[in-house]
Design a protein around this motif. Structure first.
Motif, PDB file in Angstrom:
ATOM      1  N   GLU A  98     -20.637  15.932   7.642  1.00 31.66           N
ATOM      2  CA  GLU A  98     -21.136  15.249   6.582  1.00 31.66           C
ATOM      3  C   GLU A  98     -22.503  14.554   6.630  1.00 31.66           C
ATOM      4  O   GLU A  98     -23.159  14.649   5.795  1.00 31.66           O
ATOM      5  N   ILE A  99     -22.733  13.976   7.884  1.00 32.02           N
ATOM      6  CA  ILE A  99     -24.191  13.191   8.226  1.00 32.02           C
ATOM      7  C   ILE A  99     -25.076  14.444   8.293  1.00 32.02           C
ATOM      8  O   ILE A  99     -26.190  14.281   7.336  1.00 32.02           O
ATOM      9  N   GLU A 152     -27.379  10.546  -0.740  1.00 28.64           N
ATOM     10  CA  GLU A 152     -26.811  11.926  -0.493  1.00 28.64           C
ATOM     11  C   GLU A 152     -25.536  11.896   0.052  1.00 28.64           C
ATOM     12  O   GLU A 152     -24.498  12.697  -0.199  1.00 28.64           O
ATOM     13  N   TYR A 153     -25.442  11.032   0.996  1.00 27.66           N
ATOM     14  CA  TYR A 153     -24.192  10.904   1.827  1.00 27.66           C
ATOM     15  C   TYR A 153     -22.879  10.262   0.851  1.00 27.66           C
ATOM     16  O   TYR A 153     -21.728  11.250   1.067  1.00 27.66           O
ATOM     17  N   ASN A 154     -23.063   9.627   0.046  1.00 30.49           N
ATOM     18  CA  ASN A 154     -22.067   9.117  -0.943  1.00 30.49           C
ATOM     19  C   ASN A 154     -21.679  10.449  -1.926  1.00 30.49           C
ATOM     20  O   ASN A 154     -20.641  10.470  -2.355  1.00 30.49           O
ATOM     21  N   ARG A 155     -22.564  11.138  -2.478  1.00 33.93           N
ATOM     22  CA  ARG A 155     -22.606  12.336  -3.175  1.00 33.93           C
ATOM     23  C   ARG A 155     -21.445  13.392  -2.422  1.00 33.93           C
ATOM     24  O   ARG A 155     -20.570  13.883  -2.904  1.00 33.93           O
ATOM     25  N   ILE A 156     -21.839  13.573  -1.132  1.00 32.66           N
ATOM     26  CA  ILE A 156     -20.886  14.120  -0.335  1.00 32.66           C
ATOM     27  C   ILE A 156     -19.527  13.711  -0.136  1.00 32.66           C
ATOM     28  O   ILE A 156     -18.349  14.541  -0.264  1.00 32.66           O
ATOM     29  N   LEU A 157     -19.499  12.447   0.251  1.00 27.93           N
ATOM     30  CA  LEU A 157     -18.064  11.652   0.189  1.00 27.93           C
ATOM     31  C   LEU A 157     -17.266  11.787  -1.335  1.00 27.93           C
ATOM     32  O   LEU A 157     -16.266  12.152  -1.160  1.00 27.93           O
ATOM     33  N   GLU A 158     -18.103  11.682  -2.433  1.00 22.00           N
ATOM     34  CA  GLU A 158     -17.519  11.754  -3.572  1.00 22.00           C
ATOM     35  C   GLU A 158     -16.901  13.283  -3.863  1.00 22.00           C
ATOM     36  O   GLU A 158     -16.052  13.467  -4.425  1.00 22.00           O
ATOM     37  N   GLY A 159     -17.843  14.092  -3.603  1.00 25.61           N
ATOM     38  CA  GLY A 159     -17.409  15.613  -3.609  1.00 25.61           C
ATOM     39  C   GLY A 159     -16.084  16.030  -2.808  1.00 25.61           C
ATOM     40  O   GLY A 159     -15.305  16.951  -3.116  1.00 25.61           O
ATOM     41  N   ARG A 160     -15.866  15.021  -1.835  1.00 25.88           N
ATOM     42  CA  ARG A 160     -14.695  15.584  -1.019  1.00 25.88           C
ATOM     43  C   ARG A 160     -13.320  15.290  -1.556  1.00 25.88           C
ATOM     44  O   ARG A 160     -12.306  15.400  -1.196  1.00 25.88           O
ATOM     45  N   LYS A 161     -13.313  14.112  -2.371  1.00 23.39           N
ATOM     46  CA  LYS A 161     -12.322  13.574  -3.404  1.00 23.39           C
ATOM     47  C   LYS A 161     -11.409  14.548  -4.012  1.00 23.39           C
ATOM     48  O   LYS A 161     -12.129  15.380  -4.413  1.00 23.39           O
TER      49      LYS A 161
END
Length: 161
Positions: A98-99, A152-161
């Motif tokens: 993710e990073i 960008e990291y927060n977008r990735i985490l949100e997309g994981r939900k």
């Protein structure tokens, strides 16, 4: 001093995505170059110079390997396989991916600044010398790079939900 400089070059080369063996070889080549040309280094800029030499050795290695020069490779923390069970290692790997995905969405200059600051541990003045920027410019660009990385990291985490 030489061991610290070797470790700096090695960590930098690992952060570019090299395998450990290749990073060791290029770090050794970097140190040989350092021994031969140390007298031309400006005081206080030794670490930035070592990283620049390591980067040039890396570019030469890419050319010899026929891979072209498509910098910037991104930092990849060395795996710590000895600790934790399989689930913990899988979670660490997922976090690392993710990073990396967030870093890949940044501009090359932003990635390089973050690598030099957080992966290599260089100070603002050293980064400025390496990147041929003013120290204040480095501060501003680092701030912006951190903000973009967080978004960008927060977008990735949100997309994981």
């Amino acid at each position: 001093m030489w061991q610290e400089l070797y470790r700096l070059a090695y960590r930098y080369l690992i952060s570019l995505g090299l395998a450990r063996e290749d990073a060791e070889d290029l770090a050794q080549e970097t140190m040989v170059a350092a021994c031969l040309h140390l007298d031309g280094v400006q005081p206080g800029k030794l670490q930035a110079w070592i990283i620049a030499v390591a980067r040039h050795k890396f570019i030469d290695w890419l050319r010899r390997a026929g891979r072209g020069v498509s910098l910037l490779y991104l930092p990849d923390a060395e795996p710590d396989e000895a600790t934790g069970g399989p689930e913990e290692r899988a979670l660490r790997e997922e976090g690392r991916q993710e990073i990396m995905a967030a870093l890949n969405r940044l501009e090359p200059t932003e990635r390089m600044l973050l690598v030099l600051k957080y992966n290599m541990g260089l100070k603002g003045e050293e980064i400025a010398a390496y990147m041929k920027m003013k120290p204040n410019t480095v501060k501003v660009k680092l701030y912006r790079a951190r903000q973009r990385f967080k978004a960008e990291y927060n977008r990735i985490l949100e997309g994981r939900k």
